[in-house]
Design a protein around this motif. Structure first.
Motif, PDB file in Angstrom:
ATOM      1  N   VAL A  32       2.087   9.580  -7.535  1.00 15.63           N
ATOM      2  CA  VAL A  32       1.366   8.157  -7.813  1.00 15.63           C
ATOM      3  C   VAL A  32       1.630   7.869  -9.401  1.00 15.63           C
ATOM      4  CG1 VAL A  32      -0.936   7.353  -8.169  1.00 15.63           C
ATOM      5  CG2 VAL A  32      -0.484   8.660  -6.104  1.00 15.63           C
ATOM      6  N   LEU A  33       1.370   8.766 -10.215  1.00 18.60           N
ATOM      7  CA  LEU A  33       1.424   8.755 -11.746  1.00 18.60           C
ATOM      8  C   LEU A  33       3.018   8.274 -12.056  1.00 18.60           C
ATOM      9  CD1 LEU A  33      -0.666  11.687 -12.837  1.00 18.60           C
ATOM     10  CD2 LEU A  33      -1.168   9.275 -12.820  1.00 18.60           C
ATOM     11  N   SER A  34       4.025   8.827 -11.357  1.00 20.94           N
ATOM     12  CA  SER A  34       5.319   8.296 -11.783  1.00 20.94           C
ATOM     13  C   SER A  34       5.666   7.036 -11.147  1.00 20.94           C
ATOM     14  CB  SER A  34       6.481   9.433 -10.949  1.00 20.94           C
ATOM     15  OG  SER A  34       6.179   9.109  -9.530  1.00 20.94           O
ATOM     16  N   GLY A  35       5.058   6.557 -10.132  1.00 22.89           N
ATOM     17  CA  GLY A  35       5.066   5.151  -9.876  1.00 22.89           C
ATOM     18  C   GLY A  35       4.375   4.222 -10.698  1.00 22.89           C
ATOM     19  N   VAL A  36       3.229   4.758 -11.174  1.00 25.03           N
ATOM     20  CA  VAL A  36       2.572   3.892 -12.197  1.00 25.03           C
ATOM     21  C   VAL A  36       3.292   3.781 -13.507  1.00 25.03           C
ATOM     22  CG1 VAL A  36       0.668   3.800 -13.628  1.00 25.03           C
ATOM     23  CG2 VAL A  36       0.239   4.237 -11.075  1.00 25.03           C
ATOM     24  N   ALA A  37       3.682   4.992 -13.936  1.00 22.34           N
ATOM     25  CA  ALA A  37       4.542   5.012 -15.216  1.00 22.34           C
ATOM     26  C   ALA A  37       5.629   4.435 -15.210  1.00 22.34           C
ATOM     27  CB  ALA A  37       4.691   6.481 -15.522  1.00 22.34           C
ATOM     28  N   SER A  38       6.559   4.129 -14.030  1.00 22.70           N
ATOM     29  CA  SER A  38       7.764   3.500 -14.024  1.00 22.70           C
ATOM     30  C   SER A  38       7.655   1.901 -13.899  1.00 22.70           C
ATOM     31  CB  SER A  38       8.670   4.081 -12.967  1.00 22.70           C
ATOM     32  OG  SER A  38       7.912   3.769 -11.757  1.00 22.70           O
ATOM     33  N   GLY A  43      -2.716  -4.675  -5.508  1.00 21.07           N
ATOM     34  CA  GLY A  43      -2.389  -3.168  -5.486  1.00 21.07           C
ATOM     35  C   GLY A  43      -3.579  -2.521  -4.438  1.00 21.07           C
ATOM     36  N   ALA A  44      -4.830  -3.070  -4.646  1.00 25.44           N
ATOM     37  CA  ALA A  44      -6.020  -2.608  -3.785  1.00 25.44           C
ATOM     38  C   ALA A  44      -5.751  -3.110  -2.161  1.00 25.44           C
ATOM     39  CB  ALA A  44      -7.155  -3.142  -4.275  1.00 25.44           C
ATOM     40  N   VAL A  45      -5.074  -4.498  -2.009  1.00 23.44           N
ATOM     41  CA  VAL A  45      -5.135  -4.687  -0.852  1.00 23.44           C
ATOM     42  C   VAL A  45      -3.979  -3.970  -0.098  1.00 23.44           C
ATOM     43  CG1 VAL A  45      -4.235  -6.967   0.442  1.00 23.44           C
ATOM     44  CG2 VAL A  45      -5.908  -7.195  -1.398  1.00 23.44           C
ATOM     45  N   PHE A  46      -2.976  -3.719  -0.732  1.00 22.98           N
ATOM     46  CA  PHE A  46      -1.776  -3.091   0.033  1.00 22.98           C
ATOM     47  C   PHE A  46      -2.059  -1.627   0.292  1.00 22.98           C
ATOM     48  CE2 PHE A  46       0.595  -6.671  -1.291  1.00 22.98           C
ATOM     49  CZ  PHE A  46       1.139  -7.131  -0.079  1.00 22.98           C
ATOM     50  N   TRP A  47      -2.904  -1.050  -0.575  1.00 23.56           N
ATOM     51  CA  TRP A  47      -3.571   0.471  -0.535  1.00 23.56           C
ATOM     52  C   TRP A  47      -4.443   0.428   1.017  1.00 23.56           C
ATOM     53  CZ3 TRP A  47      -8.367   2.538  -0.271  1.00 23.56           C
ATOM     54  CH2 TRP A  47      -8.467   3.851  -0.270  1.00 23.56           C
ATOM     55  N   GLU A  89       6.335  -1.597  -2.208  1.00 20.03           N
ATOM     56  CA  GLU A  89       6.914  -1.528  -3.583  1.00 20.03           C
ATOM     57  C   GLU A  89       7.567  -2.944  -3.741  1.00 20.03           C
ATOM     58  OE1 GLU A  89       9.589   2.245  -4.693  1.00 20.03           O
ATOM     59  OE2 GLU A  89      10.454   1.012  -3.389  1.00 20.03           O
ATOM     60  N   GLY A  90       7.912  -2.936  -5.200  1.00 22.54           N
ATOM     61  CA  GLY A  90       8.286  -4.240  -5.742  1.00 22.54           C
ATOM     62  C   GLY A  90       7.192  -5.152  -6.340  1.00 22.54           C
ATOM     63  N   ASP A  91       7.695  -6.013  -6.961  1.00 23.12           N
ATOM     64  CA  ASP A  91       6.715  -7.109  -7.677  1.00 23.12           C
ATOM     65  C   ASP A  91       5.997  -8.082  -6.423  1.00 23.12           C
ATOM     66  OD1 ASP A  91       7.732  -6.340 -10.061  1.00 23.12           O
ATOM     67  OD2 ASP A  91       9.364  -7.616 -10.206  1.00 23.12           O
ATOM     68  N   PHE A  92       4.937  -8.413  -6.813  1.00 23.88           N
ATOM     69  CA  PHE A  92       4.158  -9.468  -5.868  1.00 23.88           C
ATOM     70  C   PHE A  92       4.680 -10.850  -5.948  1.00 23.88           C
ATOM     71  CE2 PHE A  92       0.488 -12.154  -5.082  1.00 23.88           C
ATOM     72  CZ  PHE A  92       0.275 -11.726  -3.803  1.00 23.88           C
ATOM     73  N   VAL A  93       5.209 -11.463  -5.252  1.00 23.76           N
ATOM     74  CA  VAL A  93       5.535 -12.835  -5.252  1.00 23.76           C
ATOM     75  C   VAL A  93       4.547 -13.888  -4.747  1.00 23.76           C
ATOM     76  CG1 VAL A  93       7.562 -14.401  -4.589  1.00 23.76           C
ATOM     77  CG2 VAL A  93       7.924 -11.820  -5.065  1.00 23.76           C
ATOM     78  N   SER A  94       4.180 -13.450  -3.485  1.00 27.57           N
ATOM     79  CA  SER A  94       3.397 -14.388  -2.924  1.00 27.57           C
ATOM     80  C   SER A  94       2.682 -13.603  -1.726  1.00 27.57           C
ATOM     81  CB  SER A  94       3.876 -15.681  -2.368  1.00 27.57           C
ATOM     82  OG  SER A  94       4.663 -15.395  -1.253  1.00 27.57           O
ATOM     83  N   TRP A  95       1.406 -14.083  -1.201  1.00 27.30           N
ATOM     84  CA  TRP A  95       0.770 -13.375  -0.233  1.00 27.30           C
ATOM     85  C   TRP A  95       1.565 -13.328   1.160  1.00 27.30           C
ATOM     86  CZ3 TRP A  95      -2.482  -9.633  -1.075  1.00 27.30           C
ATOM     87  CH2 TRP A  95      -3.405  -9.797  -2.259  1.00 27.30           C
ATOM     88  N   ALA A 138       1.714   4.770  -4.776  1.00 27.06           N
ATOM     89  CA  ALA A 138       2.625   4.546  -5.858  1.00 27.06           C
ATOM     90  C   ALA A 138       3.242   3.172  -5.511  1.00 27.06           C
ATOM     91  CB  ALA A 138       3.547   5.704  -5.618  1.00 27.06           C
ATOM     92  N   GLY A 139       3.459   2.912  -4.051  1.00 28.11           N
ATOM     93  CA  GLY A 139       4.089   1.619  -3.808  1.00 28.11           C
ATOM     94  C   GLY A 139       3.112   0.734  -3.963  1.00 28.11           C
ATOM     95  N   ALA A 140       1.910   0.630  -3.714  1.00 25.98           N
ATOM     96  CA  ALA A 140       0.798  -0.509  -3.681  1.00 25.98           C
ATOM     97  C   ALA A 140       0.613  -0.576  -5.134  1.00 25.98           C
ATOM     98  CB  ALA A 140      -0.321  -0.019  -2.996  1.00 25.98           C
ATOM     99  N   LEU A 141       0.938   0.340  -6.208  1.00 30.56           N
ATOM    100  CA  LEU A 141       0.509  -0.229  -7.578  1.00 30.56           C
ATOM    101  C   LEU A 141       1.734  -0.292  -8.496  1.00 30.56           C
ATOM    102  CD1 LEU A 141      -2.156   2.680  -8.242  1.00 30.56           C
ATOM    103  CD2 LEU A 141      -2.739   0.224  -7.639  1.00 30.56           C
ATOM    104  N   SER A 142       2.860  -0.224  -7.936  1.00 21.64           N
ATOM    105  CA  SER A 142       4.218  -0.360  -8.487  1.00 21.64           C
ATOM    106  C   SER A 142       4.491  -2.057  -8.671  1.00 21.64           C
ATOM    107  CB  SER A 142       5.318  -0.012  -7.556  1.00 21.64           C
ATOM    108  OG  SER A 142       5.675  -0.453  -6.644  1.00 21.64           O
ATOM    109  N   GLY A 143       5.215  -2.285  -9.714  1.00 24.28           N
ATOM    110  CA  GLY A 143       5.847  -3.540  -9.861  1.00 24.28           C
ATOM    111  C   GLY A 143       4.516  -4.613 -10.468  1.00 24.28           C
TER     112      GLY A 143
END
Length: 280
Positions: A62-68, A150-154, A207-213, A138-143
């Motif tokens: 998780v922390l590596s995903g957040v830090a990266s 992040g909360a929705v995808f978690w 994973e990745g940047d949020f573009v649109s719902w 990590a995937g939910a909070l990345s990008g």
């Protein structure tokens, strides 16, 4: 690499290590029914060791995903984001463990199985669950995205993990709860692999940047459905191709369960989740 980059890297590492310590404090505070040091060092409780090893690994993921994640370019702002998202991740990791205990394996006291009965199969599942949730978080909070997306995808990832766990219990001819309560290590190892493999697939989905719902939810649904369809297919593949001449279920639940067969099933799920990431 410049000296400034090296210094910045050490600062990030120091903050992450502090967050790991905070994660340990939170875990200890939520599990006052036992003393971790006593279980690990005095009682040599392997079930507890597997559980806490999975927790620390999940926390590190998780922390590596957040830090990266992408930074603003301002060290102070990036460190604040790291601390905020890191603390949120610690809360989500512990909350997920509690939810899965209450829903996926709800017929007995999981902590009792680990602390009092030293149930190694249960320890493997708890550890695997922590790793799976670490991957999902990590995937939910990345990008690029923020706490809301992040909360929705978690939440969606957690729901998917629960469905995968319940589906595995339905598609096998044995009762998962019964086998785990009977200290079946082989079944515990196999199921831990299922959780981690599916968690890795959900990590890819979030994973990745949020573009649109619309786009993000479509991609999430694609990977989640692929992961759920993968469960029975991987089990058939393991049974018919990797372990020819024997029924996988018989190997897992015979009088002396075959832990090696459980490990092969677990590894197959993990490998399949990685291949999905490379190919789909």
């Amino acid at each position: 690499m410049s000296s400034d980059q090296v210094l910045t890297g050490f600062i990030y590492l120091a903050v992450v290590l502090v967050l790991v310590v905070v994660g340990k404090w939170v875990y200890d505070a939520l599990h006052r029914g036992f003393v971790l040091q006593t279980e690990l060092l005095e009682k040599d409780n392997l079930a507890m060791a597997l559980t806490i090893a999975g927790y620390y690994l999940g926390l590190a993921i998780v922390l590596s995903g957040v830090a990266s994640g992408p930074g603003s370019g301002m060290l102070t702002e990036d460190l604040i984001d790291l601390v905020v998202f890191g603390l949120v991740a610690i809360v989500l990791l512990n909350l997920s463990g509690w939810l899965n205990d209450k829903i996926i394996l709800s017929k007995f006291d999981n902590q009792k199985e680990i602390v009092q009965d030293r149930n190694i199969g249960m320890g493997a599942i708890e550890g695997g669950n922590h790793v799976a949730v670490g991957l999902i978080t990590a995937g939910a909070l990345s990008g690029e995205g923020g706490l809301l997306s992040g909360a929705v995808f978690w939440v969606l990832g957690q729901a998917g993990l629960i469905v995968a766990g319940l589906l595995y219990n339905k598609m096998t001819t044995f009762d998962l709860h019964e086998q785990i309560e009977n200290d079946n290590v082989a079944v515990g190892v196999a199921f831990a692999g299922v959780l981690i493999g599916f968690g890795n697939i959900i990590r890819l989905a979030g994973e990745g940047d949020f573009v649109s719902w619309t786009q993000s939810l479509s991609e999430f649904g694609y990977y989640a459905v692929a992961g759920l369809l993968l469960l029975p297919l991987v089990r058939i593949f393991t049974d018919k191709v990797l372990l020819p001449g024997a029924r996988l279920t018989d190997e897992l639940v015979q009088d002396v369960p075959n832990v090696g067969a459980g490990a092969i099933e677990a590894a197959t799920y993990l490998a399949a989740s990685m291949l999905i990431g490379f190919t789909l």
